[in-house]
Design a protein around this motif. Structure first.
Motif, PDB file in Angstrom:
ATOM      1  N   LEU A 218    -100.645 -37.804  21.140  1.00 20.57           N
ATOM      2  CA  LEU A 218    -100.258 -36.630  21.919  1.00 20.57           C
ATOM      3  C   LEU A 218    -101.428 -36.283  22.824  1.00 20.57           C
ATOM      4  O   LEU A 218    -102.462 -35.808  22.366  1.00 20.57           O
ATOM      5  N   VAL A 219    -101.281 -36.565  24.102  1.00 22.45           N
ATOM      6  CA  VAL A 219    -102.314 -36.298  25.098  1.00 22.45           C
ATOM      7  C   VAL A 219    -101.917 -35.038  25.860  1.00 22.45           C
ATOM      8  O   VAL A 219    -100.881 -35.003  26.517  1.00 22.45           O
ATOM      9  N   VAL A 220    -102.699 -33.982  25.726  1.00 26.43           N
ATOM     10  CA  VAL A 220    -102.379 -32.700  26.361  1.00 26.43           C
ATOM     11  C   VAL A 220    -102.984 -32.672  27.755  1.00 26.43           C
ATOM     12  O   VAL A 220    -104.179 -32.901  27.935  1.00 26.43           O
ATOM     13  N   ILE A 221    -102.153 -32.399  28.747  1.00 26.15           N
ATOM     14  CA  ILE A 221    -102.582 -32.398  30.141  1.00 26.15           C
ATOM     15  C   ILE A 221    -102.636 -30.966  30.651  1.00 26.15           C
ATOM     16  O   ILE A 221    -101.683 -30.205  30.467  1.00 26.15           O
ATOM     17  N   GLY A 222    -103.746 -30.595  31.269  1.00 21.60           N
ATOM     18  CA  GLY A 222    -103.875 -29.271  31.842  1.00 21.60           C
ATOM     19  C   GLY A 222    -103.038 -29.146  33.100  1.00 21.60           C
ATOM     20  O   GLY A 222    -103.124 -29.962  34.012  1.00 21.60           O
ATOM     21  N   LYS A 223    -102.192 -28.142  33.171  1.00 21.82           N
ATOM     22  CA  LYS A 223    -101.343 -27.944  34.344  1.00 21.82           C
ATOM     23  C   LYS A 223    -101.776 -26.721  35.134  1.00 21.82           C
ATOM     24  O   LYS A 223    -101.862 -26.726  36.347  1.00 21.82           O
ATOM     25  N   LYS A 224    -102.034 -25.651  34.438  1.00 24.76           N
ATOM     26  CA  LYS A 224    -102.526 -24.439  35.074  1.00 24.76           C
ATOM     27  C   LYS A 224    -103.195 -23.602  33.997  1.00 24.76           C
ATOM     28  O   LYS A 224    -102.988 -23.841  32.807  1.00 24.76           O
ATOM     29  N   ASN A 296     -96.754 -45.320  45.745  1.00 26.54           N
ATOM     30  CA  ASN A 296     -97.466 -44.051  45.594  1.00 26.54           C
ATOM     31  C   ASN A 296     -98.329 -44.078  44.342  1.00 26.54           C
ATOM     32  O   ASN A 296     -97.876 -44.502  43.273  1.00 26.54           O
ATOM     33  N   TYR A 297     -99.563 -43.604  44.456  1.00 31.63           N
ATOM     34  CA  TYR A 297    -100.514 -43.604  43.354  1.00 31.63           C
ATOM     35  C   TYR A 297    -101.057 -42.191  43.108  1.00 31.63           C
ATOM     36  O   TYR A 297    -101.249 -41.416  44.053  1.00 31.63           O
ATOM     37  N   THR A 298    -101.287 -41.891  41.837  1.00 32.10           N
ATOM     38  CA  THR A 298    -101.993 -40.674  41.437  1.00 32.10           C
ATOM     39  C   THR A 298    -103.037 -41.052  40.401  1.00 32.10           C
ATOM     40  O   THR A 298    -103.002 -42.146  39.836  1.00 32.10           O
ATOM     41  N   CYS A 299    -103.963 -40.143  40.115  1.00 29.84           N
ATOM     42  CA  CYS A 299    -104.947 -40.406  39.065  1.00 29.84           C
ATOM     43  C   CYS A 299    -105.207 -39.136  38.261  1.00 29.84           C
ATOM     44  O   CYS A 299    -104.977 -38.017  38.728  1.00 29.84           O
ATOM     45  N   HIS A 300    -105.644 -39.330  37.012  1.00 35.64           N
ATOM     46  CA  HIS A 300    -106.080 -38.270  36.098  1.00 35.64           C
ATOM     47  C   HIS A 300    -107.503 -38.598  35.655  1.00 35.64           C
ATOM     48  O   HIS A 300    -107.987 -39.702  35.860  1.00 35.64           O
ATOM     49  N   TYR A 301    -108.127 -37.679  34.933  1.00 31.85           N
ATOM     50  CA  TYR A 301    -109.405 -37.981  34.294  1.00 31.85           C
ATOM     51  C   TYR A 301    -109.569 -37.130  33.046  1.00 31.85           C
ATOM     52  O   TYR A 301    -108.897 -36.118  32.857  1.00 31.85           O
ATOM     53  N   HIS A 302    -110.440 -37.577  32.162  1.00 31.97           N
ATOM     54  CA  HIS A 302    -110.853 -36.756  31.016  1.00 31.97           C
ATOM     55  C   HIS A 302    -112.331 -36.995  30.774  1.00 31.97           C
ATOM     56  O   HIS A 302    -112.911 -37.991  31.232  1.00 31.97           O
ATOM     57  N   HIS A 303    -112.957 -36.066  30.058  1.00 28.69           N
ATOM     58  CA  HIS A 303    -114.357 -36.237  29.695  1.00 28.69           C
ATOM     59  C   HIS A 303    -114.470 -37.241  28.551  1.00 28.69           C
ATOM     60  O   HIS A 303    -113.565 -37.361  27.723  1.00 28.69           O
ATOM     61  N   LYS A 304    -115.556 -37.957  28.536  1.00 26.27           N
ATOM     62  CA  LYS A 304    -115.734 -39.053  27.592  1.00 26.27           C
ATOM     63  C   LYS A 304    -115.538 -38.625  26.144  1.00 26.27           C
ATOM     64  O   LYS A 304    -114.985 -39.363  25.340  1.00 26.27           O
ATOM     65  N   GLY A 305    -115.973 -37.435  25.792  1.00 24.88           N
ATOM     66  CA  GLY A 305    -115.879 -36.986  24.403  1.00 24.88           C
ATOM     67  C   GLY A 305    -114.566 -36.320  24.040  1.00 24.88           C
ATOM     68  O   GLY A 305    -114.383 -35.894  22.896  1.00 24.88           O
ATOM     69  N   PRO A 307    -110.899 -37.514  24.547  1.00 22.85           N
ATOM     70  CA  PRO A 307    -109.966 -38.508  25.086  1.00 22.85           C
ATOM     71  C   PRO A 307    -108.519 -38.062  25.150  1.00 22.85           C
ATOM     72  O   PRO A 307    -107.697 -38.759  25.744  1.00 22.85           O
ATOM     73  N   PHE A 308    -108.177 -36.922  24.557  1.00 30.45           N
ATOM     74  CA  PHE A 308    -106.787 -36.487  24.569  1.00 30.45           C
ATOM     75  C   PHE A 308    -106.536 -35.307  25.514  1.00 30.45           C
ATOM     76  O   PHE A 308    -105.417 -34.809  25.594  1.00 30.45           O
ATOM     77  N   ILE A 309    -107.557 -34.845  26.189  1.00 32.15           N
ATOM     78  CA  ILE A 309    -107.398 -33.675  27.070  1.00 32.15           C
ATOM     79  C   ILE A 309    -107.629 -34.125  28.504  1.00 32.15           C
ATOM     80  O   ILE A 309    -108.758 -34.416  28.913  1.00 32.15           O
ATOM     81  N   TRP A 310    -106.547 -34.208  29.261  1.00 34.92           N
ATOM     82  CA  TRP A 310    -106.586 -34.776  30.605  1.00 34.92           C
ATOM     83  C   TRP A 310    -106.403 -33.696  31.666  1.00 34.92           C
ATOM     84  O   TRP A 310    -105.830 -32.645  31.421  1.00 34.92           O
ATOM     85  N   SER A 311    -106.865 -34.021  32.853  1.00 36.11           N
ATOM     86  CA  SER A 311    -106.684 -33.137  33.992  1.00 36.11           C
ATOM     87  C   SER A 311    -105.254 -33.218  34.500  1.00 36.11           C
ATOM     88  O   SER A 311    -104.471 -34.063  34.073  1.00 36.11           O
ATOM     89  N   GLU A 312    -104.946 -32.323  35.433  1.00 37.86           N
ATOM     90  CA  GLU A 312    -103.721 -32.482  36.195  1.00 37.86           C
ATOM     91  C   GLU A 312    -103.787 -33.776  36.997  1.00 37.86           C
ATOM     92  O   GLU A 312    -104.871 -34.281  37.283  1.00 37.86           O
ATOM     93  N   PRO A 313    -102.653 -34.325  37.385  1.00 38.56           N
ATOM     94  CA  PRO A 313    -102.699 -35.481  38.275  1.00 38.56           C
ATOM     95  C   PRO A 313    -103.147 -35.070  39.674  1.00 38.56           C
ATOM     96  O   PRO A 313    -102.942 -33.927  40.100  1.00 38.56           O
ATOM     97  N   SER A 314    -103.760 -36.000  40.351  1.00 42.00           N
ATOM     98  CA  SER A 314    -104.125 -35.752  41.738  1.00 42.00           C
ATOM     99  C   SER A 314    -102.863 -35.660  42.595  1.00 42.00           C
ATOM    100  O   SER A 314    -101.759 -35.973  42.145  1.00 42.00           O
TER     101      SER A 314
END
Length: 376
Positions: A218-224, A296-305, A307-314
């Protein structure tokens, strides 16, 4: 001399002068020894044929006799101990060894009083003959949204348990007519991120479990912003002039260090790259562009420590291949022959070199083993 019945049901002859007692409202009553502690090693979950040990310990009382009880005070073992602790091993575990256990003790001399009973411990046995359940995630895992983890067993009338990182999270009983159980996560938060498995047992054998399912992440993605500071969405751009047979780079950038970026094409994970500690940009190189690379391409990122908390997509960026004679020729061939693009590439001598887009494990598999987030 008087006859007393021990908590185990056994009767003992006891001299009045040997008894501990207390006065309470002018009535004489037995004063029990303190409750023993009870534990199990290495784990309270054991596979059929495995070994576990139950430890019972008094509060530094010596010369005691310990009784091990199973399932509603059925005595299954008795041991005398010179020291405060005694160990009851369970070897070559069987299904009937599963259940609840308590222990109790009194002096080796057979004198009253007895101790209070210990707390209960539970021994669960896993049976490899039970088909392991399947597990999947339903819904979009954005903060504040609702997702469901679905577990499905091979038959009806099952009880399922959900585990996060090997810790028990929830147990639910499903109706006798169903074989699938749903574990909803309402108002998803960052703490819900992690790796989950599920198991089940039949109603008539509550301590005999199946093996765990495969894990689902379960990877939680920040939306707002929603009770937590969210990760700022990255920027994305194409470097180079995209034309058939040429090389280009898609760059994802944000503020920060020690980041891991993932690249997506049309909602499918394409590649994952770890950025150097001092960098803030993930670069995805495309060698020898082909028709399949357009899109069409988008990207996300997370901090190294984390791994389950990702940014919004670009925001999406479109990779458009510039028109050239070779491309026009291929498009004409495609319309006329209906051949797949990869075959056309071979026919036109523009086969993509090996070691192209970073995607060693195929869609959904990262280069470094880190999970990619669900598509936005």
């Amino acid at each position: 001399m008087s006859t007393k019945r021990a908590p185990t049901g056994h009767e003992y002859q006891v001299q009045p002068s040997e008894c501990l007692f207390m006065i309470n409202n002018n009535n004489t009553s037995w004063q029990p020894y303190p409750q023993p502690s009870i534990s199990v090693t290495p784990s309270n979950v054991v596979a059929l044929g495995g070994n576990v040990s139950i430890h019972c310990m008094s509060e530094n009382y010596l010369q005691m006799e310990f009784y091990l009880e199973k399932d509603e005070r059925k005595i299954i073992a008795i041991k005398k101990a010179e020291q405060p602790e005694v160990i009851f091993p369970i070897l070559n575990a069987k299904a009937e060894d599963a259940g609840t256990y308590q222990c109790i003790y009194h002096p080796i001399t057979g004198e009253d009083p007895w101790s209070d009973r210990s707390n209960k411990i539970y021994i669960n046995v896993t049976d490899p003959s039970l088909i392991k359940p399947s597990i999947k995630l339903q819904g979009e895992p954005f903060v504040g949204m609702t997702v469901t983890i679905e577990c499905q067993g091979p038959e009806h009338d099952l009880t399922f348990s959900l585990h996060k990182s090997r810790s028990h999270t929830a147990t639910q009983v499903i109706p006798p007519t169903g074989s699938t159980n749903h574990f909803p996560f309402h108002t998803l938060s960052l703490e819900d991120a992690g790796s989950y498995t599920c198991q089940y047992h039949r109603r008539e054998n509550p301590f005999v479990w199946s093996g765990p399912s495969d894990s689902v992440k379960l990877v939680v993605i920040g939306k707002k912003p929603f009770f937590y500071p969210m990760l700022k969405k990255p920027s994305i751009l194409v470097q180079g002039k995209p034309a058939l047979g040429k090389n280009v780079t898609i760059e994802c950038r944000t503020q920060g260090q020690g980041l891991i970026f993932s690249l997506h094409k049309s909602r499918n994970l394409t590649a994952v790259q770890m950025v150097e500690a001092a960098g803030d940009t993930g670069s995805f190189l495309f060698h020898m562009l082909s028709l399949e690379d357009a899109g069409n391409y988008t990207c996300h990122y997370h901090h190294k420590g984390e791994p389950f908390i990702w940014s919004e997509p670009s925001d999406p960026v479109e990779l458009v291949l510039a028109n050239n004679p070779a491309q026009t020729f291929q498009q004409g061939l495609a319309e006329f022959t209906h051949l797949p693009p990869w075959l056309l590439l071979q026919l036109t001598g523009l086969k993509k070199e090996e070691g192209g887009t970073s995607n060693e494990g195929g869609p959904g598999v990262s280069n470094n083993g880190d999970p990619g987030p669900s598509a936005a």
